[in-house]
Design an enzyme around this catalytic site. Sequence first.
Site, short mmCIF file in Angstrom:
data_model
loop_
_atom_site.label_atom_id
_atom_site.label_comp_id
_atom_site.label_asym_id
_atom_site.label_seq_id
_atom_site.Cartn_x
_atom_site.Cartn_y
_atom_site.Cartn_z
CG HIS A 52 -1.93 -1.38 1.32
ND1 HIS A 52 -1.99 -1.93 2.19
CD2 HIS A 52 -2.66 -1.46 0.42
CE1 HIS A 52 -2.93 -2.89 2.09
NE2 HIS A 52 -3.47 -2.49 0.84
CG ASP A 55 1.91 -1.25 3.23
OD1 ASP A 55 1.66 -1.34 4.51
OD2 ASP A 55 1.40 -1.95 2.50
CD GLU A 177 -7.47 -7.10 -4.34
OE1 GLU A 177 -6.41 -6.49 -4.43
OE2 GLU A 177 -7.58 -8.01 -3.39
CD GLU A 213 -8.17 -11.43 -1.76
OE1 GLU A 213 -7.50 -10.43 -1.75
OE2 GLU A 213 -8.91 -11.79 -0.48
CG HIS A 216 -11.63 -10.37 -2.85
ND1 HIS A 216 -11.08 -9.22 -3.41
CD2 HIS A 216 -11.72 -10.42 -1.68
CE1 HIS A 216 -10.25 -8.93 -2.32
NE2 HIS A 216 -10.55 -9.62 -1.34
CG ASP A 251 -11.74 -11.08 2.69
OD1 ASP A 251 -11.30 -12.32 2.60
OD2 ASP A 251 -11.09 -10.07 2.38
CG ASP A 253 -7.69 -12.19 3.25
OD1 ASP A 253 -8.39 -12.46 2.38
OD2 ASP A 253 -7.63 -11.30 3.80
CG ASP A 286 -4.69 -10.21 0.30
OD1 ASP A 286 -4.08 -10.28 1.50
OD2 ASP A 286 -5.47 -9.38 -0.03
#
Length: 349
Positions: A52, A55, A177, A213, A216, A251, A253, A286
């Site tokens: 990001h 980040d 995304e 993803e 997702h 979600d 992950d 992810d």
Amino acid sequence: MPKYKGEYRFSFGPWNIDEGADPFGPAVRRPERLAKKIKTAKQLGFDGVQFHDDDVVPDIDTKTPAQIAREAKRVKRMLDNEGLQAEFVAPRLWFAPQTVDGAFTSNDPKCRKYAIERSRVAIDIKNIIEAPWMVMWLAREGSYVRESKNPRIEVLQIRDAFNELLAYDPTLMILVEPKPNEPVDSAIIPTIGHAVGLGFLTDDPARVGCLVETAHSVLAGLDPADDMAYALAFDKLKSVHLNDQGGLKFDQDKSFGSFNLRRAFNQVRVLEEYGYGRHGEWVGFDVKTMRTQKQRVNTKHLANSRQTFLFLLDKVATLDKKIEAQLVKARDYEELDRYILCHLMGVKY
Ligand code: 3MF
Ligand code: MG
């Protein structure tokens, strides 16, 4: 002859080594510094890191362009020292007070302006760390209350924002995304079909691709392998976020293949059949650190996900194509089903 058709480079993001906080409880592990996470990526056999914008440059909204450039260059050096590449920079358009009601689709024009300015800064950072693309997870573009927004206008607002960004940097490539919900009730770009379509609305469709993803797709009630295949048919799939998801809930992950191994096999099969990675595409993960992991074993989900991918790649490559073709020709899909299960379980067929 090379063993595989595809050429695979792996990445993850700093948020994938997390402290384990969830909506019901605080952090359970100490935060790790970015430098350590970058070293970990190298040690675990990864080739790149996803970022990001903040980040790379924490507290980005409080810093001058010169400070931002200096800090981004420092991260670029950290990557160079480990022989790693930056895969992408994604503007975090869901955290600031200006993005409470959405970013490009906020009902407040000042907030929409913030979202564009913030994305421009993210592009500058992307260019300094030499990432090939910018990822747009349109986290808050959608609604909690349908009547609060005009959904047609929302789509056009995102198109206009993308056009501004594509014009700002003529080398920019945007990957969308999609995700159907969370944090919003109902996202305006919920599936890969929407993401592909959005690209065609812009001034330069060739510079808008997408990222699928696993979780997702599952949250949208779709099959992630089919979603990847759909995007590949349009030549739009440049990156993936592999993980796993146990049905229609928050979600998760989870580690790749940890919930539905066959579904994971089919994602790898679609990528390998295409020869994924030969045109610079990345395999990203992810995945979240399980809350119960202790500090010193907080990266196993990353190592495991990568290893599962490689094991499944071998399963794809060693599938007996003759048997497969015979069974397809005979239309004996029950037998094909059994053959695939035997192959995945490693038992004699
Ligand atoms: C949310 C996501 C995001 C994106 C990331 C990069 C925090 O469900 O998947 O992870 O992947 O923002 O675009
Ligand atoms: Mg993701």
